[in-house]
Design a protein around this motif. Structure first.
Motif, PDB file in Angstrom:
ATOM      1  N   THR A 159       0.834  -1.211   0.000  1.00 28.96           N
ATOM      2  CA  THR A 159       0.000   0.000   0.000  1.00 28.96           C
ATOM      3  C   THR A 159       0.858   1.245   0.000  1.00 28.96           C
ATOM      4  O   THR A 159       0.602   2.200  -0.730  1.00 28.96           O
ATOM      5  CB  THR A 159      -0.922   0.012   1.235  1.00 28.96           C
ATOM      6  N   GLU A 160       1.931   1.233   0.834  1.00 34.52           N
ATOM      7  CA  GLU A 160       2.826   2.389   0.892  1.00 34.52           C
ATOM      8  C   GLU A 160       3.518   2.627  -0.434  1.00 34.52           C
ATOM      9  O   GLU A 160       3.662   3.752  -0.892  1.00 34.52           O
ATOM     10  CB  GLU A 160       3.865   2.182   1.995  1.00 34.52           C
ATOM     11  N   GLU A 161       3.955   1.521  -1.076  1.00 30.03           N
ATOM     12  CA  GLU A 161       4.615   1.657  -2.372  1.00 30.03           C
ATOM     13  C   GLU A 161       3.663   2.220  -3.410  1.00 30.03           C
ATOM     14  O   GLU A 161       4.037   3.058  -4.242  1.00 30.03           O
ATOM     15  CB  GLU A 161       5.131   0.291  -2.833  1.00 30.03           C
ATOM     16  N   THR A 162       2.400   1.794  -3.366  1.00 31.05           N
ATOM     17  CA  THR A 162       1.396   2.310  -4.302  1.00 31.05           C
ATOM     18  C   THR A 162       1.171   3.791  -4.093  1.00 31.05           C
ATOM     19  O   THR A 162       1.078   4.571  -5.039  1.00 31.05           O
ATOM     20  CB  THR A 162       0.061   1.559  -4.129  1.00 31.05           C
ATOM     21  N   MET A 163       1.117   4.209  -2.807  1.00 31.48           N
ATOM     22  CA  MET A 163       0.911   5.622  -2.494  1.00 31.48           C
ATOM     23  C   MET A 163       2.076   6.461  -2.996  1.00 31.48           C
ATOM     24  O   MET A 163       1.880   7.551  -3.536  1.00 31.48           O
ATOM     25  CB  MET A 163       0.747   5.801  -0.986  1.00 31.48           C
ATOM     26  N   VAL A 164       3.308   5.958  -2.842  1.00 37.85           N
ATOM     27  CA  VAL A 164       4.484   6.687  -3.311  1.00 37.85           C
ATOM     28  C   VAL A 164       4.434   6.856  -4.822  1.00 37.85           C
ATOM     29  O   VAL A 164       4.717   7.910  -5.365  1.00 37.85           O
ATOM     30  CB  VAL A 164       5.781   5.969  -2.888  1.00 37.85           C
ATOM     31  N   GLU A 165       4.053   5.761  -5.514  1.00 35.01           N
ATOM     32  CA  GLU A 165       3.968   5.812  -6.976  1.00 35.01           C
ATOM     33  C   GLU A 165       2.924   6.820  -7.425  1.00 35.01           C
ATOM     34  O   GLU A 165       3.105   7.530  -8.403  1.00 35.01           O
ATOM     35  CB  GLU A 165       3.635   4.427  -7.526  1.00 35.01           C
ATOM     36  N   GLU A 166       1.805   6.890  -6.698  1.00 33.54           N
ATOM     37  CA  GLU A 166       0.737   7.816  -7.060  1.00 33.54           C
ATOM     38  C   GLU A 166       1.155   9.272  -6.841  1.00 33.54           C
ATOM     39  O   GLU A 166       0.682  10.169  -7.523  1.00 33.54           O
ATOM     40  CB  GLU A 166      -0.529   7.497  -6.256  1.00 33.54           C
ATOM     41  N   GLU A 167       2.055   9.501  -5.865  1.00 30.55           N
ATOM     42  CA  GLU A 167       2.472  10.855  -5.548  1.00 30.55           C
ATOM     43  C   GLU A 167       3.462  11.412  -6.566  1.00 30.55           C
ATOM     44  O   GLU A 167       3.634  12.616  -6.682  1.00 30.55           O
ATOM     45  CB  GLU A 167       3.096  10.891  -4.153  1.00 30.55           C
ATOM     46  N   VAL A 168       4.156  10.563  -7.317  1.00 29.63           N
ATOM     47  CA  VAL A 168       5.117  11.008  -8.314  1.00 29.63           C
ATOM     48  C   VAL A 168       4.364  11.513  -9.547  1.00 29.63           C
ATOM     49  O   VAL A 168       3.621  10.776 -10.178  1.00 29.63           O
ATOM     50  CB  VAL A 168       6.070   9.858  -8.720  1.00 29.63           C
ATOM     51  N   LYS A 169       4.548  12.778  -9.879  1.00 30.58           N
ATOM     52  CA  LYS A 169       3.864  13.380 -11.010  1.00 30.58           C
ATOM     53  C   LYS A 169       4.853  13.720 -12.113  1.00 30.58           C
ATOM     54  O   LYS A 169       5.961  14.169 -11.853  1.00 30.58           O
ATOM     55  CB  LYS A 169       3.132  14.657 -10.570  1.00 30.58           C
ATOM     56  N   THR A 170       4.432  13.510 -13.334  1.00 30.85           N
ATOM     57  CA  THR A 170       5.249  13.914 -14.465  1.00 30.85           C
ATOM     58  C   THR A 170       5.022  15.393 -14.715  1.00 30.85           C
ATOM     59  O   THR A 170       3.876  15.825 -14.869  1.00 30.85           O
ATOM     60  CB  THR A 170       4.859  13.115 -15.725  1.00 30.85           C
ATOM     61  N   PRO A 171       6.069  16.221 -14.739  1.00 30.24           N
ATOM     62  CA  PRO A 171       5.895  17.654 -14.981  1.00 30.24           C
ATOM     63  C   PRO A 171       5.169  17.899 -16.309  1.00 30.24           C
ATOM     64  O   PRO A 171       5.433  17.223 -17.307  1.00 30.24           O
ATOM     65  CB  PRO A 171       7.337  18.182 -15.025  1.00 30.24           C
ATOM     66  N   SER A 172       4.253  18.863 -16.302  1.00 29.72           N
ATOM     67  CA  SER A 172       3.477  19.139 -17.504  1.00 29.72           C
ATOM     68  C   SER A 172       3.069  20.609 -17.550  1.00 29.72           C
ATOM     69  O   SER A 172       3.178  21.341 -16.562  1.00 29.72           O
ATOM     70  CB  SER A 172       2.221  18.259 -17.558  1.00 29.72           C
TER      71      SER A 172
END
Length: 294
Positions: free
Chosen positions: A29-42
Motif C-alpha cells: 500500500t505504501e509503495e502504491t501511495m508513493v507511486e501515485e504521488e510522483v507526477k510527471t511535470p506538464s
C-alpha cells in the motif's frame, strides 16, 4: 483437554499467519501511495494573446507591478539595426495593455529588472529603460559584442550573454565587464536566490562555481533559449525551435513540443507565485501562457 489444546494451537497459528500477511499488505500500500504521488511535470495552456506582437522574442514578468513585458524585433533579421524594435506591456490575462510602450530599438531580446530600470539587450548594446516613464535613459555599447541575447539580474547586478562570442558580461554602477567566456552558443541565463549563475549553451545546462569555473548539470538539454530557476535543483528551459523542458541534474522531461505547428518557444518568462510560464512564439507574434504542474 484435547479440545482446548487444539483450539489454542489454531488461535496461535491464525495470529501468526495474520501477522505475517499484514506487513506485506502495508508495504504494498505504501509503495502504491508513493507511486501515485510522483507526477510527471506538464504544462496546461491558460491563454494566448492577440497575434500583434511583431516577432516577439522575450517575455518578462514583473512581480512588483504584475506587468508582463515583451521584446519585439519586427522583421526576420535579429541582427538588423533598423530602429523598429519595441517593448510591449501585457496583463496577466493576456490582454495587450500597451502595444508600444518603448520604441526606437533595433532587435531587442532578453530583459531583466534592476534598480528601478528595465535592461534589454539590443544586438551590441545594453539598453536601460526607466520603469516609471518608459524612457530610454542609457545605452552602453559592449566592446566586441556580436549577438547579445539573454539577461538576468541579482542584487542590482545585471548579467547578459553574447551567443556569438560565447561570453557572459555584467553591468553594475555604470560599468560593463566580462565575467566568463568560452561558452559555445550560450544563450539563456538565470540567477538563483543564492546568487548562483546558471546558463544554457551547446553543452547543456551549466552552473558557475564560486571560483568562476563551470560544471554541466544536464547535458541532454542543449542549445536552450530561456531559463527559469525553480529551486530545489529544478529548472524550466526552452529551445527556440519549439520545445520546453523540465530539467534537473538527474533527469529531464519534455513538457511542450510545438515544432509541428511551426510555433517557436523563445525566451520564456515565469510568474512564480502562480506557477505560470509565459512563452513568446517569435514569428507567430503572440504570447501563450501555461500553468506549470509538477
Amino acid at each position: 483437554m484435547k479440545t482446548y489444546l487444539k483450539t489454542a494451537i489454531y488461535g496461535i497459528g491464525a495470529t501468526m499467519l495474520f501477522a505475517q500477511c499484514s506487513p506485506q499488505k502495508t508495504t504494498e500500500t505504501e509503495e502504491t501511495m508513493v507511486e501515485e504521488e510522483v507526477k510527471t511535470p506538464s504544462l496546461t495552456m491558460l491563454w494566448e494573446s492577440e497575434a500583434s506582437l511583431e516577432t516577439v522574442e522575450s517575455v518578462l514578468y514583473d512581480p512588483s507591478s504584475g506587468k508582463i513585458y515583451t521584446s519585439n524585433i519586427f522583421g526576420q533579421n535579429p541582427q538588423e539595426k533598423d530602429g523598429n524594435g519595441t517593448i510591449s506591456i501585457l496583463g496577466t490575462d493576456g490582454s495587450i495593455v500597451e502595444q508600444t510602450w518603448v520604441s526606437g530599438l533595433n532587435a531587442p531580446k532578453g530583459m531583466a529588472i534592476a534598480n528601478g530600470n528595465l535592461y534589454v539587450t539590443d544586438i551590441d548594446e545594453l539598453v536601460e529603460i526607466n520603469l516609471e516613464s518608459g524612457e530610454i535613459t542609457n545605452k552602453w555599447t559592449v566592446e566586441g559584442a556580436e549577438f547579445l541575447n539573454d539577461v538576468a539580474s541579482h542584487n542590482g547586478v545585471v548579467y547578459f550573454t553574447d551567443m556569438n562570442t560565447g561570453k557572459v558580461h555584467s553591468y553594475q554602477d555604470g560599468a560593463i565587464s566580462t565575467v566568463s567566456e568560452g561558452h559555445d552558443s550560450i544563450n539563456g541565463i538565470a540567477v538563483g536566490a543564492d546568487g548562483t549563475i546558471y546558463g544554457l549553451d551547446a553543452s547543456g545546462l551549466k552552473k558557475w562555481n564560486a571560483d568562476g569555473t563551470t560544471e554541466i548539470l544536464n547535458s541532454a538539454v542543449t542549445g536552450g533559449d530561456g531559463l527559469v530557476v525553480l529551486g530545489d535543483g529544478n529548472f524550466v528551459a526552452s529551445r527556440w525551435q519549439g520545445e520546453i523542458w523540465f530539467a534537473s541534474a538527474e533527469d529531464q522531461t519534455k513538457m511542450l513540443d510545438t515544432k509541428a505547428e511551426e510555433s517557436n518557444t523563445a525566451d520564456i518568462g515565469y510568474n512564480p507565485s502562480e506557477m505560470v510560464v509565459y512563452v513568446p512564439t517569435f514569428f507567430k507574434n503572440k504570447v501563450v501562457a501555461y500553468k506549470l504542474n509538477y
